[in-house]
Design an enzyme around this catalytic site. Sequence first.
Site, PDB file in Angstrom:
ATOM      1  N   ARG A 276       0.858  -1.186   0.000  1.00  0.00           N
ATOM      2  CA  ARG A 276       0.000   0.000   0.000  1.00  0.00           C
ATOM      3  C   ARG A 276       0.891   1.232   0.000  1.00  0.00           C
ATOM      4  O   ARG A 276       1.405   1.649   1.036  1.00  0.00           O
ATOM      5  CB  ARG A 276      -0.892  -0.033   1.251  1.00  0.00           C
ATOM      6  N   HIS A 280      -3.814   4.209   4.525  1.00  0.00           N
ATOM      7  CA  HIS A 280      -4.940   3.275   4.629  1.00  0.00           C
ATOM      8  C   HIS A 280      -6.213   3.946   4.136  1.00  0.00           C
ATOM      9  O   HIS A 280      -6.936   3.407   3.304  1.00  0.00           O
ATOM     10  CB  HIS A 280      -5.099   2.821   6.072  1.00  0.00           C
ATOM     11  N   TYR A 289       4.144   5.221  11.351  1.00  0.00           N
ATOM     12  CA  TYR A 289       4.379   3.826  11.710  1.00  0.00           C
ATOM     13  C   TYR A 289       5.196   3.024  10.682  1.00  0.00           C
ATOM     14  O   TYR A 289       5.466   1.857  10.904  1.00  0.00           O
ATOM     15  CB  TYR A 289       3.048   3.097  11.967  1.00  0.00           C
TER      16      TYR A 289
END
Length: 381
Positions: A276, A280, A289
């Site tokens: 990805r 998100h 993160y």
Amino acid sequence: MPDFGPDLAEVFGPAAADGGPDLVQLLTPEGERVHHPEFDRDFSAEELRGFYRDMVLTRRIDTEATALQRHGELGIWAQLLGQEAAQIGAGRALRPQDYVFPTYREHGVAWCRGVDPLHLLGLFRGVDHGSWDPKDHNFGLYTIVIGAQALHATGYAMGIQRDGAVGTGDHDRDAAVIAHFGDGASSQGDVNEAFIFAASYNAPVVFFCQNNQWAISEPIERQSRIPLFQRALGFGFPGVRVDGNDVLATYAVTQAALQRAREGSGPTLVEAYTYRMGAHTTTDDPTRYRLSDDVERWKLKDPIARVKVYLTRNGLADDDFFASIQAEADDLGHRLREGCKALPDPKPLSMFNHVYAEETDELRQQREGYAAYLETFEGAR
């Protein structure tokens, strides 16, 4: 001390970073055509150009929708940047009679099934719950409940099985079902229950997991001690890991899995190993993160760039072709920007539409009561 299997570092080490030795690949990140003993097939120049076009236009849909959200025109948007090959490959492997149960990120599959991207924008704008008719496209409404669509797909597959639409040998009748979900959803109970029922009843369903390495902010190594495709063996059906950034391999593997289901040989788990590249959703900040080095490494595996290199290197497309696709993408972007802003707000009573196939007495009473209440506000209906 009991042996609980391979160490996490062994499973998710440098080899796993490229998908591991089990990865099915037909087109390398450098645009080199390679072959596979089980899933190899030939592709025409027209097919290759079609894959490129679909991926470019799908990326443009994603780019425009992200920009619209940033300008306050959408409430939220689930990005697919970097996952175009996984979705276009799987979407183009379908036959008209096959049925798709998506999650909330299958914009490329929706494109392949002929769903107007404006219908997707309407959902994320909050003016409807998904205005396309699933019957017209054999493409279900987006599913927000994580993993629930795997159960829906399995139940539907069991239904067409009992309707005699599996294993007849009729190309235009035999059908399969595909359920899309992510690596995070694979940890949900619904998905694992779907695996059990699909295996027990030999349901004609393909479980297509886009492993983009992150369940929002949770890395894959926190979700599984083994590669996801290997989980299928514990349920009694095969699993395959495919390079999810390789549209050719994704197409070939998904086509084989769907055909296996149509013939009556049961379910398959396809793990499309991808990444990805974006967030998100547009409410997420992935810089909190994950490492930028990982993102940069995956940029070198861009699914669109490798097809463009292959087309150019083999004389299958020229500058005029690429320019025409860019112009088409620009036109699509303009239509989406203007069309999104022009989407009408829903009427309050429209919430009662499409609740049941046939309106119940209780629903009718609720509609009439709410209509009477709205009468107290001028023009509210």
